[in-house]
Design a protein around this motif. Structure first.
Motif, PDB file in Angstrom:
ATOM      1  N   GLN A 121      34.983  36.525  35.558  1.00 11.64           N
ATOM      2  CA  GLN A 121      36.412  36.088  35.698  1.00 11.64           C
ATOM      3  C   GLN A 121      37.408  35.902  34.303  1.00 11.64           C
ATOM      4  N   THR A 122      38.343  36.619  34.756  1.00 18.46           N
ATOM      5  CA  THR A 122      39.191  37.305  33.238  1.00 18.46           C
ATOM      6  C   THR A 122      39.895  35.714  33.190  1.00 18.46           C
ATOM      7  N   GLU A 123      41.317  35.899  31.750  1.00 24.13           N
ATOM      8  CA  GLU A 123      41.746  34.997  31.496  1.00 24.13           C
ATOM      9  C   GLU A 123      42.752  34.051  32.459  1.00 24.13           C
ATOM     10  N   SER A 124      43.123  35.163  33.057  1.00 26.70           N
ATOM     11  CA  SER A 124      44.027  34.881  33.854  1.00 26.70           C
ATOM     12  C   SER A 124      44.301  33.823  34.864  1.00 26.70           C
ATOM     13  N   TYR A 125      42.994  34.929  35.550  1.00 27.88           N
ATOM     14  CA  TYR A 125      42.053  33.677  36.940  1.00 27.88           C
ATOM     15  C   TYR A 125      41.869  32.835  36.737  1.00 27.88           C
ATOM     16  N   ALA A 126      40.947  32.172  35.337  1.00 22.84           N
ATOM     17  CA  ALA A 126      40.628  31.255  35.005  1.00 22.84           C
ATOM     18  C   ALA A 126      41.713  30.086  34.829  1.00 22.84           C
ATOM     19  N   ARG A 127      42.713  30.874  34.497  1.00 28.19           N
ATOM     20  CA  ARG A 127      43.873  30.024  34.398  1.00 28.19           C
ATOM     21  C   ARG A 127      44.338  29.500  35.658  1.00 28.19           C
ATOM     22  N   GLU A 128      44.090  30.698  36.927  1.00 26.24           N
ATOM     23  CA  GLU A 128      44.876  30.066  37.765  1.00 26.24           C
ATOM     24  C   GLU A 128      44.015  28.811  37.998  1.00 26.24           C
ATOM     25  N   ILE A 129      43.000  29.394  38.558  1.00 24.94           N
ATOM     26  CA  ILE A 129      41.589  28.281  38.837  1.00 24.94           C
ATOM     27  C   ILE A 129      41.945  26.431  38.598  1.00 24.94           C
ATOM     28  N   HIS A 130      42.142  27.038  37.184  1.00 26.66           N
ATOM     29  CA  HIS A 130      41.509  25.663  37.037  1.00 26.66           C
ATOM     30  C   HIS A 130      42.924  24.908  36.785  1.00 26.66           C
ATOM     31  N   SER A 131      44.451  25.396  36.931  1.00 22.02           N
ATOM     32  CA  SER A 131      45.457  24.751  37.360  1.00 22.02           C
ATOM     33  C   SER A 131      45.918  24.468  38.560  1.00 22.02           C
ATOM     34  N   SER A 132      45.751  25.525  39.763  1.00 21.37           N
ATOM     35  CA  SER A 132      45.257  24.316  40.969  1.00 21.37           C
ATOM     36  C   SER A 132      44.688  23.337  41.545  1.00 21.37           C
ATOM     37  N   GLY A 133      45.197  22.858  42.422  1.00 26.55           N
ATOM     38  CA  GLY A 133      44.662  21.580  43.451  1.00 26.55           C
ATOM     39  C   GLY A 133      45.108  21.077  42.724  1.00 26.55           C
ATOM     40  N   GLY A 134      44.702  20.209  40.921  1.00 28.37           N
ATOM     41  CA  GLY A 134      45.487  19.024  40.149  1.00 28.37           C
ATOM     42  C   GLY A 134      44.157  18.512  40.508  1.00 28.37           C
ATOM     43  N   LEU A 135      42.356  19.570  39.875  1.00 29.93           N
ATOM     44  CA  LEU A 135      41.742  18.708  38.914  1.00 29.93           C
ATOM     45  C   LEU A 135      40.933  18.988  38.152  1.00 29.93           C
ATOM     46  N   THR A 136      42.522  19.763  37.345  1.00 32.79           N
ATOM     47  CA  THR A 136      42.137  19.954  35.087  1.00 32.79           C
ATOM     48  C   THR A 136      42.979  19.493  35.559  1.00 32.79           C
ATOM     49  N   LYS A 137      43.307  18.067  34.223  1.00 31.14           N
ATOM     50  CA  LYS A 137      44.564  17.625  33.930  1.00 31.14           C
ATOM     51  C   LYS A 137      44.830  19.141  33.022  1.00 31.14           C
ATOM     52  N   PRO A 138      46.464  19.079  33.027  1.00 28.54           N
ATOM     53  CA  PRO A 138      46.592  20.300  32.293  1.00 28.54           C
ATOM     54  C   PRO A 138      46.569  20.073  30.788  1.00 28.54           C
ATOM     55  N   ASP A 139      46.175  19.237  30.145  1.00 28.98           N
ATOM     56  CA  ASP A 139      46.213  18.865  28.397  1.00 28.98           C
ATOM     57  C   ASP A 139      44.803  19.793  28.574  1.00 28.98           C
ATOM     58  N   GLU A 140      43.950  19.699  29.599  1.00 31.49           N
ATOM     59  CA  GLU A 140      42.961  20.290  29.373  1.00 31.49           C
ATOM     60  C   GLU A 140      42.165  21.830  30.169  1.00 31.49           C
TER      61      GLU A 140
END
Length: 278
Positions: A121-140
């Protein structure tokens, strides 16, 4: 490659299991001696939990281990008790065991249905994955993305990780983060697929039903034959490492079947380039 703490705990556990068998003892026998559960002994032998110095010493007394063996295993225990590089990244507890194992693996086989594999994964793709769905807290999110990029360094080390990947065509066509993010991601796939230690294949839609329709999975193989292969499954609520020999064999068979149904490497890259142009 320098062994990490997870590999050292597994090596220690394998030695302890050998010593126990040589002493003619069961895990129940040892648990009774220690006043603990048999599961505690099994966890030590599997390398899934750390031991204190006094616990190892008492265990080796019970097994009648030689002095040189005691010294070697105590050093292994001490190194295995250290924190791994991933400990500062705020990873979920269920994911840490996998990262520890991946860090020490010689080869990773990965099949994905909906996602580009984390190691590609690229950094941008990984960031979208972690940011979507609310499964990862924004500060993490930043920590999680940084950890994913750190894991990718294994692909370009002096003794690189061998990576065998099969990706469903659906993962390539799903627009995560929009056209620019996906364009960058597909370009990186093409680049990484040409590394000598990476074998990349696409399972096309026209392959029809396949051996792992419900989900993707990962298999880890290690350099030492004494370190058995493990599997890994992940879902919306977490993931878990699979160590049962029969279950790991089943996953190997499934990976062989999806690889056989997938396009050859050259045709896979051609499909990725076509999707990128679209």
């Amino acid at each position: 490659m320098t062994l990490g703490p997870t590999a050292r705990r597994r090596r220690l556990g394998a030695h302890l299991a050998e010593l126990r068998h040589a002493a003619g003892l069961t895990t129940a026998d040892v648990a009774e001696f220690f006043g603990c559960t048999a599961q505690t002994i099994r966890n030590w032998e599997r390398g899934t939990s750390t031991m204190k110095k006094v616990e190892l010493a008492a265990l080796l007394d019970k097994y009648g281990a030689a002095a040189d063996t005691r010294s070697q295993l105590e050093e292994t225990r001490r190194e295995g008790s250290k924190r791994g590089w991933w400990s500062t990244y705020k990873l979920p507890e269920w994911f840490k065991p996998y990262v520890g194992l991946e860090t020490d693996a010689a080869m990773v086989c990965n099949f994905e249905v909906e996602l580009i594999p984390g190691l590609l994964q690229t950094e941008s793709y990984a960031r979208e994955i972690h940011s979507s769905g609310g499964l990862t807290k924004p500060d993490e999110v930043d920590k999680r993305v940084s950890a994913r990029l750190a894991r990718q360094r294994r692909l370009t080390e002096e003794s690189p990780l061998e990576l065998r990947v099969v990706i469903s065509e659906g993962a390539l066509r799903r627009r995560v983060g929009g056209p620019e993010v996906m364009q960058e991601q597909l370009d990186q796939l093409i680049k990484h697929a040409q590394l000598p230690n990476v074998i990349f294949q696409v399972l096309p839609f026209n392959a029809g039903a396949h051996a792992s329709m419900p989900s993707g999975f990962t298999l880890l193989t290690f350099a030492e034959q004494t370190d058995p292969d493990v599997g890994y499954l992940e879902g919306p609520l977490g993931g878990h490492v699979i160590e049962d020999v029969d279950d790991v064999t089943t996953l190997h068979n499934r990976f062989d079947r999806v690889r056989s149904a997938a396009l050859p490497e050259r045709e896979s890259l051609s499909l990725v380039r076509t999707i990128a142009r679209e």
